[in-house]
Design a protein around this motif. Structure first.
Motif, short mmCIF file in Angstrom:
data_model
loop_
_atom_site.label_atom_id
_atom_site.label_comp_id
_atom_site.label_asym_id
_atom_site.label_seq_id
_atom_site.Cartn_x
_atom_site.Cartn_y
_atom_site.Cartn_z
N TRP A 12 0.84 -1.21 0.00
CA TRP A 12 0.00 0.00 0.00
C TRP A 12 0.87 1.25 0.00
CZ3 TRP A 12 -0.99 3.43 4.31
CH2 TRP A 12 -1.97 4.38 4.04
N GLN A 13 1.95 1.25 0.78
CA GLN A 13 2.84 2.41 0.80
C GLN A 13 3.51 2.60 -0.56
OE1 GLN A 13 3.26 4.85 2.84
NE2 GLN A 13 2.02 4.10 4.52
N LEU A 14 3.82 1.53 -1.27
CA LEU A 14 4.39 1.67 -2.61
C LEU A 14 3.38 2.30 -3.57
CD1 LEU A 14 6.40 -1.66 -2.95
CD2 LEU A 14 7.30 0.65 -2.52
N HIS A 15 2.10 1.96 -3.42
CA HIS A 15 1.05 2.58 -4.23
C HIS A 15 0.93 4.06 -3.87
CE1 HIS A 15 -0.95 -1.03 -6.11
NE2 HIS A 15 -0.05 -1.55 -5.30
N ARG A 16 1.02 4.35 -2.57
CA ARG A 16 0.97 5.75 -2.12
C ARG A 16 2.16 6.54 -2.67
NH1 ARG A 16 -2.74 8.58 0.44
NH2 ARG A 16 -1.23 9.47 1.84
N LEU A 17 3.30 5.90 -2.79
CA LEU A 17 4.49 6.54 -3.36
C LEU A 17 4.22 6.99 -4.79
CD1 LEU A 17 7.56 7.23 -3.35
CD2 LEU A 17 7.95 4.89 -4.10
N GLN A 18 3.63 6.12 -5.59
CA GLN A 18 3.30 6.49 -6.98
C GLN A 18 2.30 7.63 -7.01
OE1 GLN A 18 1.94 2.76 -8.55
NE2 GLN A 18 4.00 2.05 -9.01
N TRP A 19 1.29 7.57 -6.15
CA TRP A 19 0.29 8.63 -6.09
C TRP A 19 0.93 9.95 -5.69
CZ3 TRP A 19 -0.88 11.17 -1.48
CH2 TRP A 19 -1.90 12.12 -1.57
N LYS A 20 1.81 9.93 -4.66
CA LYS A 20 2.43 11.16 -4.17
C LYS A 20 3.37 11.75 -5.22
CE LYS A 20 2.29 12.89 -0.36
NZ LYS A 20 3.09 12.89 0.79
N GLU A 21 4.11 10.91 -5.93
CA GLU A 21 5.00 11.42 -6.97
C GLU A 21 4.21 12.11 -8.08
OE1 GLU A 21 7.27 7.93 -7.96
OE2 GLU A 21 8.81 8.40 -6.46
N ALA A 22 3.07 11.55 -8.45
CA ALA A 22 2.22 12.18 -9.47
C ALA A 22 1.65 13.50 -8.95
CB ALA A 22 1.09 11.24 -9.88
N LEU A 23 1.22 13.51 -7.70
CA LEU A 23 0.68 14.72 -7.09
C LEU A 23 1.74 15.82 -7.05
CD1 LEU A 23 -1.77 16.00 -5.56
CD2 LEU A 23 -0.66 15.20 -3.47
N LEU A 24 2.95 15.48 -6.62
CA LEU A 24 4.03 16.46 -6.54
C LEU A 24 4.42 16.97 -7.93
CD1 LEU A 24 6.24 14.92 -3.72
CD2 LEU A 24 4.67 16.87 -3.57
N ALA A 25 4.36 16.10 -8.93
CA ALA A 25 4.63 16.54 -10.31
C ALA A 25 3.57 17.53 -10.78
CB ALA A 25 4.70 15.34 -11.25
N ASP A 26 2.30 17.26 -10.44
CA ASP A 26 1.22 18.19 -10.78
C ASP A 26 1.42 19.53 -10.08
OD1 ASP A 26 0.03 16.27 -12.36
OD2 ASP A 26 -1.52 15.75 -10.88
#
Length: 188
Positions: free
Chosen positions: A25-39
């Motif tokens: 779940w934390q690895l999925h959150r990592l992908q989500w957070k990286e996309a959010l930070l890129a936005d």
């Protein structure tokens, strides 16, 4: 010879499965957070200025340049903040009433002392939408110094470390249980 304890084994395996799933779940959150930070980074570098929405700001608008008209101030306050030189002090805020309804928290500027902007009673504000949500004025208002510009790179992204931590906990639980089981079977 002693038997393998079924209930204890099931409890340990269930705990390990839970810890592994939390790591995934934390690895999925990592992908989500990286996309959010890129936005957020893209929004920060976008030159377009948007109107502050009267119905409220969602996190998709964070770090965009924005403007609003403060029709009146209902409250002045201050919070910890930094200026553009990185000095700690007080970010002076005003709770604004918007002409079409709704409110907005505006960070007017920075000073060493709290409540240095009590005389500011409204007007046109341009700045950056920061989490809170709040509009950080740029240029600063009420004769204050400029606040540090909101920066999405300051948002922590430690999901990978959390994932490793959960996987380590799972491996440790398995190792401890294996040692305990080995001692039990050997003693039997």
């Amino acid at each position: 010879m002693r038997r393998v304890p079924v209930l204890s084994t099931l409890v340990v395996l269930a705990a390990v499965a839970l810890m592994v799933s939390l790591g995934v779940w934390q690895l999925h959150r990592l992908q989500w957070k990286e996309a959010l930070l890129a936005d957020y980074a893209a929004a920060q570098h976008s030159g377009a200025e948007i109107a502050w929405p009267s119905k409220g700001v969602d996190e998709a608008l964070f770090y965009h340049r924005a403007y609003l008209t403060c029709a009146g101030v209902t409250n002045h306050s201050s919070m910890a903040g930094r200026n553009t030189a990185g000095e700690s002090g007080m970010a002076q805020t005003a709770q604004c009433v918007l002409p079409g309804g709704g409110t907005a928290l505006v960070v007017l500027g920075w000073s060493q002392q709290p409540n240095d902007a009590l005389e500011w009673q409204g007007g046109e504000v341009h700045g950056t939408i920061a989490p809170g949500p709040r509009l950080v004025a740029d240029p600063p208002l009420a004769g204050l110094q400029a606040n540090a510009r909101p920066d999405p790179s300051e948002i922590p992204n430690n999901h990978f470390a959390y994932a490793i931590q959960w996987f380590f906990f799972a491996a440790t639980a398995l190792a401890v249980y294996a040692i305990a089981l080995w001692k039990r079977l050997r003693a039997g």
